[in-house]
Design a protein around this motif. Sequence first.
Motif, mmCIF file in Angstrom:
data_model
loop_
_atom_site.group_PDB
_atom_site.id
_atom_site.type_symbol
_atom_site.label_atom_id
_atom_site.label_comp_id
_atom_site.label_asym_id
_atom_site.label_seq_id
_atom_site.Cartn_x
_atom_site.Cartn_y
_atom_site.Cartn_z
ATOM 1 N N TRP A 1 0.795 -1.235 0.000
ATOM 2 C CA TRP A 1 0.000 0.000 0.000
ATOM 3 C C TRP A 1 0.828 1.287 0.000
ATOM 4 C CZ3 TRP A 1 -3.965 -1.689 -2.053
ATOM 5 C CH2 TRP A 1 -4.649 -2.820 -1.602
ATOM 6 N N GLN A 2 2.149 1.177 -0.174
ATOM 7 C CA GLN A 2 2.954 2.401 -0.224
ATOM 8 C C GLN A 2 3.073 2.990 -1.634
ATOM 9 O OE1 GLN A 2 6.774 1.757 1.661
ATOM 10 N NE2 GLN A 2 5.915 1.868 3.723
ATOM 11 N N ALA A 3 2.586 2.264 -2.629
ATOM 12 C CA ALA A 3 2.665 2.770 -4.011
ATOM 13 C C ALA A 3 1.368 2.418 -4.739
ATOM 14 C CB ALA A 3 3.869 2.185 -4.735
ATOM 15 N N GLN A 4 0.304 3.112 -4.383
ATOM 16 C CA GLN A 4 -1.030 2.792 -4.892
ATOM 17 C C GLN A 4 -1.388 3.624 -6.122
ATOM 18 O OE1 GLN A 4 -3.975 3.059 -1.719
ATOM 19 N NE2 GLN A 4 -2.340 2.853 -0.212
ATOM 20 N N MET A 5 -2.115 2.972 -7.005
ATOM 21 C CA MET A 5 -2.669 3.620 -8.192
ATOM 22 C C MET A 5 -4.097 3.126 -8.359
ATOM 23 S SD MET A 5 -1.459 2.924 -12.105
ATOM 24 C CE MET A 5 -2.538 3.247 -13.504
ATOM 25 N N ALA A 6 -5.030 4.024 -8.587
ATOM 26 C CA ALA A 6 -6.430 3.628 -8.736
ATOM 27 C C ALA A 6 -7.025 4.247 -9.985
ATOM 28 C CB ALA A 6 -7.245 4.045 -7.516
ATOM 29 N N ILE A 7 -7.785 3.447 -10.719
ATOM 30 C CA ILE A 7 -8.453 3.896 -11.938
ATOM 31 C C ILE A 7 -9.950 3.689 -11.760
ATOM 32 C CG2 ILE A 7 -8.661 3.585 -14.435
ATOM 33 C CD1 ILE A 7 -5.873 2.207 -14.318
ATOM 34 N N LYS A 8 -10.709 4.771 -11.775
ATOM 35 C CA LYS A 8 -12.167 4.676 -11.766
ATOM 36 C C LYS A 8 -12.634 4.555 -13.209
ATOM 37 C CE LYS A 8 -12.684 7.527 -7.623
ATOM 38 N NZ LYS A 8 -13.236 8.795 -7.086
ATOM 39 N N THR A 9 -13.297 3.449 -13.535
ATOM 40 C CA THR A 9 -13.611 3.153 -14.933
ATOM 41 C C THR A 9 -14.990 3.612 -15.368
ATOM 42 O OG1 THR A 9 -14.587 0.979 -14.486
ATOM 43 C CG2 THR A 9 -12.172 1.097 -14.712
ATOM 44 N N GLY A 10 -15.913 3.785 -14.406
ATOM 45 C CA GLY A 10 -17.291 4.088 -14.756
ATOM 46 C C GLY A 10 -18.103 2.882 -15.168
ATOM 47 N N LEU A 11 -17.475 1.713 -15.237
ATOM 48 C CA LEU A 11 -18.180 0.486 -15.609
ATOM 49 C C LEU A 11 -18.994 -0.037 -14.434
ATOM 50 C CD1 LEU A 11 -15.305 -1.334 -17.552
ATOM 51 C CD2 LEU A 11 -17.241 -0.093 -18.531
ATOM 52 N N ALA A 12 -20.055 -0.777 -14.740
ATOM 53 C CA ALA A 12 -20.913 -1.358 -13.712
ATOM 54 C C ALA A 12 -20.997 -2.868 -13.890
ATOM 55 C CB ALA A 12 -22.315 -0.745 -13.769
ATOM 56 N N ILE A 13 -21.025 -3.582 -12.772
ATOM 57 C CA ILE A 13 -21.247 -5.028 -12.777
ATOM 58 C C ILE A 13 -22.300 -5.345 -11.724
ATOM 59 C CG2 ILE A 13 -18.915 -5.567 -13.583
ATOM 60 C CD1 ILE A 13 -18.159 -6.247 -10.722
ATOM 61 N N SER A 14 -22.768 -6.583 -11.706
ATOM 62 C CA SER A 14 -23.893 -6.881 -10.816
ATOM 63 C C SER A 14 -23.771 -8.251 -10.188
ATOM 64 C CB SER A 14 -25.216 -6.776 -11.581
ATOM 65 O OG SER A 14 -25.231 -7.672 -12.672
ATOM 66 N N VAL A 15 -24.411 -8.388 -9.037
ATOM 67 C CA VAL A 15 -24.493 -9.671 -8.353
ATOM 68 C C VAL A 15 -25.347 -10.608 -9.193
ATOM 69 C CG1 VAL A 15 -26.572 -9.156 -7.006
ATOM 70 C CG2 VAL A 15 -24.822 -10.687 -6.058
ATOM 71 N N GLY A 16 -25.098 -11.889 -9.070
ATOM 72 C CA GLY A 16 -25.845 -12.874 -9.847
ATOM 73 C C GLY A 16 -25.146 -13.277 -11.124
ATOM 74 N N LYS A 17 -24.135 -12.508 -11.533
ATOM 75 C CA LYS A 17 -23.330 -12.855 -12.695
ATOM 76 C C LYS A 17 -21.920 -13.212 -12.237
ATOM 77 C CE LYS A 17 -25.707 -9.924 -16.102
ATOM 78 N NZ LYS A 17 -25.515 -8.863 -17.135
ATOM 79 N N HIS A 18 -21.160 -13.799 -13.150
ATOM 80 C CA HIS A 18 -19.753 -14.070 -12.904
ATOM 81 C C HIS A 18 -18.944 -13.363 -13.982
ATOM 82 C CE1 HIS A 18 -19.940 -17.613 -9.935
ATOM 83 N NE2 HIS A 18 -21.124 -17.027 -9.970
#
Length: 466
Positions: free
Chosen positions: A190-207
């Motif tokens: 956790w000393q070199a973190q990078m995060a990308i918010k994609t805007g994509l959505a997923i849902s429960v019930g799928k794999h």
Amino acid sequence: MKNIFKYMAGVLIASAGFAMAACSPEEYTGANGNIPQASDYTDNFKVSVDQETNNAKFEFTSAPGVTPVWIVDGTSYSSAYSFIKYYRKKGSYTVECKVKNANGISDGSVVKTFEVEKTKMTGFPGFVEDSEYNLFKGIELPNNPGNNDDPAHNPGFWYAPGWSQIAAPQCALSKGAYTVTLPTATTDRWQAQMAIKTGLAISVGKHYDFSVILTSNVAHKGVKVKICQADNDDLILLDKDFELEAGEPKALWGSDLEGVDISNVKIVFDFGGNASNTEINIESFVLKDHANDDGTEVPNQLATPFDYNDAGNIWKAVDTNKAFTEENYFGDASWNAIPATPVISHEGSKHTITIPVATPAEEWHAQWKLHTELSAVADATVDFSLKVNSSVKLPGMTVKLTDSADDGNFFFAVREALPSGNYVFRIENAKLAKDADAQKLSLVFDFGGAPEGAVITVSDITLIKK
């Protein structure tokens, strides 16, 4: 998880084996005077490709009064006389060449074209990037990088060698690939973190299936990939660690991942433990519904476990002396306990459980705990692995090594889909989440969603303090 993104927005600007800077119109205008002509220096610019390594070498033969300007991929430039850039994919590439003198940048430019003959990839190449099922297809990756103390930035960085935050690392996005340069070494997760918010959505019930390809210029023993909700790190699709070899592209992936309701998918990379001047290329993002077949053959590959007989394996004495107690919990969809007694056996390094009752596929509905007298100090770092054999494919197996008195103070808590047959679970360089001593440790498993009668054998548990 330590200090994981206050806002999860951030930066991405990086070099790709050479210094890069953004080009602006002002940089391409010069004072009145003798502006050089680029065409006069055509033969001074040379590009060659080592087809064995996919490294392109850019060289400028020195000429009086001028220096080179290389415009690479149309987005960034270098004024070096010689540099190397790695190209993973087969294809035709160009570089625009100019020169400059005291009066300014040359009129015109010279374009050099070069070929990379083969896509360089060893092992599993990931899922099909160009598939119609890839949720990333047709969307633009975010490219507004900065430190995560400004929530407008995406991607975001939290870069803190020694837990003291410094400026975000350099990063660039070109042709769907990020290149991140980490100039300063870090020591911990956790000393070199990078995060990308994609805007994509997923849902429960799928794999879901996920893959991304990373290439590092130096070896890295523990890159973490976590997929979760942008504003809730506890809504998790994938949380897994991977090793990278120097210069070897590798697909970091998960298949048949149990879906959760996520409205904005965030992909978190953590490069904690990196060497100084680490450069990592991140490309070929794929996320798709597992039900949609893109033709990929997922390998039945096994990670390499640590040596159970290593002198540093403190768990071996637990097995030898049967120095553990067990606890079980099975719950229905409303979290009511289901009275059930699993069949459990222990022989040598093997622990076997037969699931007595079907439970919902959610996490923590089929728990099996091994409580020990082992302890850990606050700053302990451990390597961990175990082997698993399941009689059937399971929607998920959680493995958690935690403080028995505080389940929020854990070394790791990872859930992965479990194939039938053999599987290896491996974690490196894990540290306690709360930086607090653990007087006793428990190894916790969860098999939520396992069918009645599933037989699961866990063996060669290896826990090495470093």
